[in-house]
Design a protein around this motif. Structure first.
Motif, mmCIF file in Angstrom:
data_model
loop_
_atom_site.group_PDB
_atom_site.id
_atom_site.type_symbol
_atom_site.label_atom_id
_atom_site.label_comp_id
_atom_site.label_asym_id
_atom_site.label_seq_id
_atom_site.Cartn_x
_atom_site.Cartn_y
_atom_site.Cartn_z
ATOM 1 N N ARG A 98 0.821 -1.222 0.000
ATOM 2 C CA ARG A 98 0.000 0.000 0.000
ATOM 3 C C ARG A 98 0.850 1.266 0.000
ATOM 4 O O ARG A 98 0.502 2.256 -0.635
ATOM 5 C CB ARG A 98 -0.920 -0.009 1.220
ATOM 6 C CG ARG A 98 -2.030 -1.031 1.117
ATOM 7 C CD ARG A 98 -3.002 -0.931 2.272
ATOM 8 N NE ARG A 98 -4.142 -1.814 2.060
ATOM 9 C CZ ARG A 98 -5.166 -1.935 2.899
ATOM 10 N NH1 ARG A 98 -5.180 -1.217 4.015
ATOM 11 N NH2 ARG A 98 -6.172 -2.751 2.634
ATOM 12 N N LYS A 99 1.985 1.237 0.715
ATOM 13 C CA LYS A 99 2.859 2.410 0.724
ATOM 14 C C LYS A 99 3.384 2.696 -0.672
ATOM 15 O O LYS A 99 3.528 3.843 -1.074
ATOM 16 C CB LYS A 99 4.026 2.182 1.693
ATOM 17 C CG LYS A 99 3.641 2.259 3.157
ATOM 18 C CD LYS A 99 4.872 2.150 4.051
ATOM 19 C CE LYS A 99 4.485 2.262 5.529
ATOM 20 N NZ LYS A 99 5.681 2.139 6.408
ATOM 21 N N LYS A 124 0.611 4.388 -2.659
ATOM 22 C CA LYS A 124 0.488 5.790 -2.244
ATOM 23 C C LYS A 124 1.617 6.620 -2.832
ATOM 24 O O LYS A 124 1.410 7.719 -3.343
ATOM 25 C CB LYS A 124 0.530 5.885 -0.714
ATOM 26 C CG LYS A 124 -0.750 5.517 -0.007
ATOM 27 C CD LYS A 124 -0.592 5.768 1.490
ATOM 28 C CE LYS A 124 -1.872 5.422 2.243
ATOM 29 N NZ LYS A 124 -1.725 5.670 3.695
ATOM 30 N N TRP A 156 -5.742 12.543 -0.629
ATOM 31 C CA TRP A 156 -6.966 11.748 -0.653
ATOM 32 C C TRP A 156 -6.958 10.700 -1.771
ATOM 33 O O TRP A 156 -7.262 9.528 -1.531
ATOM 34 C CB TRP A 156 -8.183 12.675 -0.789
ATOM 35 C CG TRP A 156 -9.478 11.921 -0.882
ATOM 36 C CD1 TRP A 156 -10.023 11.087 0.038
ATOM 37 C CD2 TRP A 156 -10.377 11.916 -2.008
ATOM 38 N NE1 TRP A 156 -11.210 10.567 -0.422
ATOM 39 C CE2 TRP A 156 -11.454 11.058 -1.676
ATOM 40 C CE3 TRP A 156 -10.376 12.560 -3.243
ATOM 41 C CZ2 TRP A 156 -12.518 10.830 -2.550
ATOM 42 C CZ3 TRP A 156 -11.436 12.346 -4.104
ATOM 43 C CH2 TRP A 156 -12.484 11.477 -3.760
ATOM 44 N N ARG A 202 -4.626 7.822 -0.786
ATOM 45 C CA ARG A 202 -5.208 6.982 0.272
ATOM 46 C C ARG A 202 -6.301 6.085 -0.295
ATOM 47 O O ARG A 202 -6.402 4.907 0.043
ATOM 48 C CB ARG A 202 -5.777 7.902 1.363
ATOM 49 C CG ARG A 202 -6.342 7.190 2.576
ATOM 50 C CD ARG A 202 -6.605 8.191 3.679
ATOM 51 N NE ARG A 202 -7.197 7.544 4.843
ATOM 52 C CZ ARG A 202 -8.511 7.429 5.053
ATOM 53 N NH1 ARG A 202 -9.358 7.924 4.156
ATOM 54 N NH2 ARG A 202 -8.975 6.829 6.131
ATOM 55 N N ARG A 203 -7.089 6.654 -1.203
ATOM 56 C CA ARG A 203 -8.160 5.876 -1.820
ATOM 57 C C ARG A 203 -7.603 4.729 -2.661
ATOM 58 O O ARG A 203 -8.111 3.600 -2.629
ATOM 59 C CB ARG A 203 -9.012 6.805 -2.694
ATOM 60 C CG ARG A 203 -10.200 6.118 -3.326
ATOM 61 C CD ARG A 203 -10.963 7.083 -4.210
ATOM 62 N NE ARG A 203 -12.076 6.415 -4.862
ATOM 63 C CZ ARG A 203 -12.784 6.937 -5.846
ATOM 64 N NH1 ARG A 203 -12.486 8.129 -6.293
ATOM 65 N NH2 ARG A 203 -13.784 6.279 -6.391
ATOM 66 N N ARG A 229 -6.326 1.814 -0.502
ATOM 67 C CA ARG A 229 -7.331 1.060 0.244
ATOM 68 C C ARG A 229 -8.218 0.205 -0.661
ATOM 69 O O ARG A 229 -9.130 -0.462 -0.187
ATOM 70 C CB ARG A 229 -8.202 2.035 1.032
ATOM 71 C CG ARG A 229 -7.425 2.768 2.119
ATOM 72 C CD ARG A 229 -8.304 3.713 2.901
ATOM 73 N NE ARG A 229 -9.310 2.999 3.668
ATOM 74 C CZ ARG A 229 -10.257 3.588 4.395
ATOM 75 N NH1 ARG A 229 -10.316 4.900 4.435
ATOM 76 N NH2 ARG A 229 -11.138 2.873 5.065
#
Length: 843
Positions: A756-757, A760, A826, A829-830, A833
């Motif tokens: 996930r990092k 991002k 934002w 982050r979306r 996730r």
């Protein structure tokens, strides 16, 4: 098609939110500007009309034209004129009015009011209905004064207090005998008004036995026009000018409207920039929405929908979005207008009371602007969607632009940019105001041309960032590839930020260069240690020069006075100086002859010399204000600048011919110890610690100029911040919709091991690259426009040279990077996730 369009609006509420916000901000700016300016105009007009309620006809001095051998002069209104006005049939009463500058200090010695509106005048007594007394009695004698109630309240004075004040230099300490109320627009707008008895006012304002105006009230049954005609007949049309109270109020209203018009145009200009930036966001949003529904639109075409119906469905969506944004923006704009009025009141610029004005024109303008801008921006994506053949659209989610369309776009962009550059360069060769319109047109064309070419420019410029992005591994590589994957989208996103930074950079370059030129001019042309002048720019009293002449420690003093004259049949201003000391106080490069001022010898600036065909040794005849003539000779010709110019005549030669008391624009001086805090304190005390007088060294003059430019730039930065906010919304919108569009791809990346990092980081770097791309373009264009504008300014300012504010440009580039990072929070982050299995299965 209507139901389909409405379904799509409600299906994409989150995606359309940024578009609504972008349009709403622009509309709010427009409507807020209109509400604010209309409210202020209405309040000032009502206040001014009240101020003229006591006047039916105002009589002012006429102007007596001069001939070739005579200087023109203003006629005088005397006690004899006043008595004639009183005895005119139809006149009930007449008052002689005086006005001038009267600086009032508060209890701490600081100037009250707003400089230019710190006024003084005469009080006719308790029968004077213009200024009804609230407390105390009318002033009598030179040691008594009446103050308006607002000034007394702000400065902390009451009846019986002594007040420190100044008319044109010397400090006065009269006693407050009365406090009055007034509807004077200058006072209600934050100024001050001090009134003396008529004899004292005539003495203080250097108008013995004369008045500035005579206000006449009509008797019952006499109209303003009838009274005016009678006054013209009795006083002579050539000797006086007359205006009815209605004409005065209308003229004041027109003047207020014109002054507010400049502010309105400036604010609406920045609103237009915000809306222009918003167009890119709207077009981007609808382009992506249409691209995501390509198969759906193709199916509609296959079952019978025409191209027009498809285009209309997209425009209908835009209409709904624009209407919502316009209504919301109007409501926010009304709040902005009210807030701006409160803000002005909070800064001391008091606005007369009045209702908030929300005119029908403001409402219509807000709705039309919001709806039209949105539909205009959505028209091209809708038309493009309608032109896709149903079969081709069903086979591909995104139809790539054809080679022909890219060639056409790049050719058009090159032509528009070329014409824009040519127009800007041509404007730099023109003189005066002639180059302004071509430069503005060329700048607009160049910005549009660069926008058209931005997809072409994006690949090489973003590729230049590849070495830096490699440091971030696979996330950096993917970010670079994603940035250039859809050049049109990247271009639209970056262009929004580019426009804001172009304006900010260009204004900063121009302001910094002009400030540097003025500083250089002050340093090069002034050798004096100090320059003494009035805070409001008015003339100094002769007492100031006399006081400084007698002050110990001052080695050289020269006043600079102005006097009208006629030379060769033309009006020319003469500057009176001390011929013995002016050479020690001013540094003016000689172009011909010697710098000698004394007797009949004068020095002339090069522009005046060129106009008259003079050179060193030339002689000419001057007609002074008093009508007397004298033969003068040109000893030298010096190079003029914006601070010092004109025909310099020795004061002992000029002063006897001045019809009014000799008053200096400024006094320059040198001290035996140079500049120091002690020297400045000594001068301040010698002049009576006068709040109306400025004592400045060269650094103070430089700081004053810098403060003016800093204030101007901060205001412009604040206004342009709206465009930057809209640009931020554009970056967020683009990234959010790009993440939605690439759900499947992001799911696959997560499935093959990117955490996930990493996701991002990829989205943030993509945003950073796009923002920096827009920043580089904006700063580059801003520097070019700043240079071009400087070429025009340099023709009238010899010390002008281009100064590039590298530090500020670095800050602007860093600002672009911050915009990219914040805008990506934002969307990144979306993206991180997203459920990888659900994303892989997504269409």
């Amino acid at each position: 098609m209507f139901r389909t369009a409405m379904r799509n609006v409600f299906a994409h509420k989150a995606r359309l939110l940024m578009t609504v916000l972008a349009v709403m901000l622009g509309v709010a700016f427009v409507s807020g500007t209109l509400v604010f300016t209309n409210t202020i105009s209405s309040a000032l007009e009502k206040s001014s009309s009240k101020g003229y309620g006591h006047v039916d006809v105002a009589v002012t001095p006429g102007y007596i034209e001069g001939g070739d051998d005579k200087v023109g002069e203003e006629a005088k209104l005397t006690d004899s004129t006043l008595e004639k006005a009183r005895s005119v049939p139809g006149a009930a009463s007449a008052y002689g009015v005086l006005s001038g500058y009267a600086a009032v200090a508060d209890q701490d010695g600081k100037l009250v009011g707003n400089g230019f509106s710190t006024k003084g005048g005469n009080y006719w007594g308790t029968e004077d209905s213009r200024y009804p007394l609230k407390d105390g009695s009318a002033p009598h004698g030179k040691n008594q004064v009446a103050l308006d109630a607002e000034t007394a309240k702000r400065a902390g004075y009451k009846v019986g207090d002594q007040v420190r004040m100044s008319i044109d230099g010397p400090v006065l300490t009269p006693t407050v005998t009365g406090i009055f109320t007034t509807d004077d627009g200058n006072v209600t707008a934050g100024g001050s008004l001090a009134l003396f008895d008529t004899a004292t006012a005539q003495q203080l304002f250097q108008k013995p036995g004369a008045y500035d105006e005579i206000d006449v009230r009509a008797a019952a049954g006499t109209s303003q026009d009838q009274l005016r005609a009678a006054l013209d007949k009795a006083l002579g049309k050539d000797a006086v000018d007359t205006e009815t109270g209605r004409q005065l109020a209308d003229g004041q209203a027109k003047m207020i409207s014109e002054s507010m018009s400049s502010m309105k145009q400036l604010l609406l200009g920045f609103a237009a920039v915000s809306l222009f930036v918003g167009i890119f966001i709207i077009a981007n949003t609808f382009t992506m929405l249409v691209a995501q529904r390509t198969k759906e639109l193709a199916l509609m075409r296959a079952v019978g929908a025409s191209r027009r119906q498809v285009t209309r469905s997209v425009l209908l969506e835009a209409f709904v979005v624009g209407a919502v944004a316009a209504v919301t923006g109007l409501a926010v704009g009304i709040g902005i207008g009210a807030g701006m009025r409160s803000l002005m009141n909070g800064t001391g610029a008091i606005i007369p009371d009045g209702p908030l004005v929300v005119s029908g024109g403001t409402v219509v303008s807000a709705l039309v602007v919001g709806v039209l801008i949105t539909m205009l921006a959505a028209w091209l994506p809708g038309r493009r969607a309608a032109k896709i053949p149903p079969v081709a659209a069903m086979n591909a989610v995104h139809a790539a632009p054809t080679a022909k369309s890219l060639i056409l776009r790049n050719t058009l962009g090159s032509l528009v940019s070329g014409v824009g550059i040519a127009a800007v360069l041509a404007a730099t060769t023109m003189k005066g105001d002639a180059g302004q319109a071509p430069m503005a047109l060329g700048a607009a064309l160049l910005v549009i041309g660069v926008f058209i070419l931005t997809p072409l420019l994006s690949r090489p410029l973003i590729a230049a960032a590849a070495p830096l992005l490699r440091a971030f591994g696979i996330s950096g590589k993917l970010a670079r590839l994603n940035s250039v994957r859809n050049p049109r989208r990247t271009a639209a996103t970056a262009s929004a930020l580019m426009i804001g930074l172009t304006l900010i950079t260009g204004l900063t370059v121009i302001a910094g260069s002009v400030q540097s030129a003025i500083n250089k001019m002050a340093a090069d042309s002034i050798k004096a240690d100090y320059v003494v002048s009035m805070a409001n720019g008015n003339m100094l009293s002769p007492d100031v020069r006399e006081t400084l002449d007698k002050t110990d420690g001052i080695t050289a003093v020269s006043g600079m006075s102005n006097a009208a004259s006629r030379i060769d049949g033309y009006g020319e201003d003469l500057t009176g100086v001390n011929g013995k000391t002016i050479g020690k106080l001013a540094e003016l490069p000689l172009k011909d002859g010697t710098f000698t001022v004394g007797g009949t010898k004068v020095v002339v600036d090069d522009r005046t010399a060129k106009d008259h065909g003079w050179k060193a040794g030339s002689e000419f005849t001057v007609t002074y204000e008093d009508g007397k003539k004298q033969r003068l000779s040109v000893a030298g010709v010096y190079e003029a600048n914006e601070m010092i110019r004109g025909i310099m005549v020795d004061s002992p030669t000029l002063d006897p011919h001045m019809t009014d008391a000799v008053s200096d624009m400024q006094v320059m001086l040198k001290t035996d110890g140079g500049t120091s805090d002690a020297a400045k304190d000594k001068l301040t005390k010698a002049l009576g610690e006068n709040p109306a007088i400025k004592i400045q060294d060269r650094q103070d003059i430089s700081n004053e100029v810098a403060q003016m430019f800093t204030l101007m730039l901060n205001m412009l930065y604040g206004l342009l911040a709206m465009a930057v906010i809209v640009a931020v919304l554009g970056v967020i919108n683009t990234l959010a919709m790009s993440v939605f569009e690439r759900q499947q791809e992001i799911g696959m990346l997560r499935a093959i091991g990117i955490d996930r990092k990493g996701i991002k980081r990829m989205v943030r770097l993509e945003s950073l690259v796009i923002s920096l791309f827009g920043g580089v373009l904006g700063i580059g264009l801003g520097v070019f426009f700043g240079w071009a504008a400087g070429e025009l300014i340099g023709k009238s300012m010899a010390t002008y040279s281009l100064i590039l504010p590298w530090g500020r440009m670095g800050v602007f580039l860093a600002l672009a990077a911050v915009v990219g990072i914040l805008a990506a929070l934002w969307p990144a982050r979306r993206a991180a996730r997203l459920n990888m299995l659900a994303a892989i299965k997504a269409e």
